[in-house]
Design an enzyme around this catalytic site. Sequence first.
Site, mmCIF file in Angstrom:
data_model
loop_
_atom_site.group_PDB
_atom_site.id
_atom_site.type_symbol
_atom_site.label_atom_id
_atom_site.label_comp_id
_atom_site.label_asym_id
_atom_site.label_seq_id
_atom_site.Cartn_x
_atom_site.Cartn_y
_atom_site.Cartn_z
ATOM 1 N N ASP A 181 2.386 -1.451 -9.910
ATOM 2 C CA ASP A 181 3.613 -1.970 -9.302
ATOM 3 C C ASP A 181 3.566 -3.501 -9.300
ATOM 4 O OD1 ASP A 181 6.107 -1.471 -8.176
ATOM 5 O OD2 ASP A 181 5.365 -1.626 -6.126
ATOM 6 N N LYS B 59 5.699 -0.911 -13.529
ATOM 7 C CA LYS B 59 7.004 -1.488 -13.207
ATOM 8 C C LYS B 59 7.335 -2.555 -14.229
ATOM 9 C CE LYS B 59 7.608 -3.992 -9.371
ATOM 10 N NZ LYS B 59 7.894 -4.126 -7.911
ATOM 11 N N TRP C 218 2.345 2.891 -2.435
ATOM 12 C CA TRP C 218 2.012 3.784 -3.555
ATOM 13 C C TRP C 218 0.663 4.451 -3.309
ATOM 14 C CZ3 TRP C 218 3.566 2.355 -9.222
ATOM 15 C CH2 TRP C 218 4.962 2.283 -9.307
ATOM 16 N N ASP D 113 -5.534 -5.581 -5.379
ATOM 17 C CA ASP D 113 -4.444 -6.552 -5.313
ATOM 18 C C ASP D 113 -5.024 -7.926 -5.002
ATOM 19 O OD1 ASP D 113 -1.113 -6.058 -4.781
ATOM 20 O OD2 ASP D 113 -1.937 -8.041 -4.414
ATOM 21 N N ASP E 131 -8.602 -10.740 -8.129
ATOM 22 C CA ASP E 131 -7.895 -10.826 -9.404
ATOM 23 C C ASP E 131 -8.744 -10.137 -10.462
ATOM 24 O OD1 ASP E 131 -6.696 -11.539 -11.788
ATOM 25 O OD2 ASP E 131 -6.362 -13.634 -11.220
ATOM 26 N N GLY F 86 0.757 -1.242 0.000
ATOM 27 C CA GLY F 86 0.000 0.000 0.000
ATOM 28 C C GLY F 86 0.787 1.290 0.000
#
Length: 221
Positions: A134, A174, A62, A89, A105, A60
């Site tokens: 990320d 990322k 970000w 997430d 998901d 968490g």
Amino acid sequence: MAKNKFNHSWLHDHINDPYVKMAQREGYRARAAYKLKEIDEQDKLIRPGQVIVDLGAAPGSWSQYARNKLADSPRAKDGRIDGAVVAIDLLPMEPVADVTFIQGDFREESVFRELESVVLDASGGNKIDLVLSDMAPNLSGVAFADAARIEYLCDLALEFAQAHLKPEGALLVKCFHGSGYSQIVEKFKRHFKVVAKRKPKASRDKSSETFILGRYLKAVD
């Protein structure tokens, strides 16, 4: 023995890492917050009033950074932020003030529909300003397999951004240098007018981690 030496070396580096110490002092859950902070300070990504989606958000940091930026606005009153942050997430995440979190998901239709619903509500039915990703796969050490996994996650973020970003919006993902890296950059160039590669100082020197930024969506042919 070699594995133990590696673990001790990593632990020593982690404990003495200035970004780890800074995160502890400033209340961030992970040193990754400073990667986003450096990119944001360079590229001015996060501004008051934005709607931001954070993919692969746990633990968490970000979301914390984005939330703090939206709170730092003259229009942020009565304890509310000026804008919205929606985080998702597979893993659980401790609540972050003012951040809406979905655990699941988003490749699954029910989770994706929930994400879309929350985003539409947060944006007042409009498209969003910024997608952050990320997300990272579990790396196997097998180059071609890892490259495919990395590219797949970047593709997921890119597809989501294409469908939900404003034309002037931005996507930051990322990535890792490897056999599929140039293909990912080329995909960004096909879909964004401005593409930049970023390697913030908070990324460890030994890591192949890098970030790709796309801004201003190109019109779909």
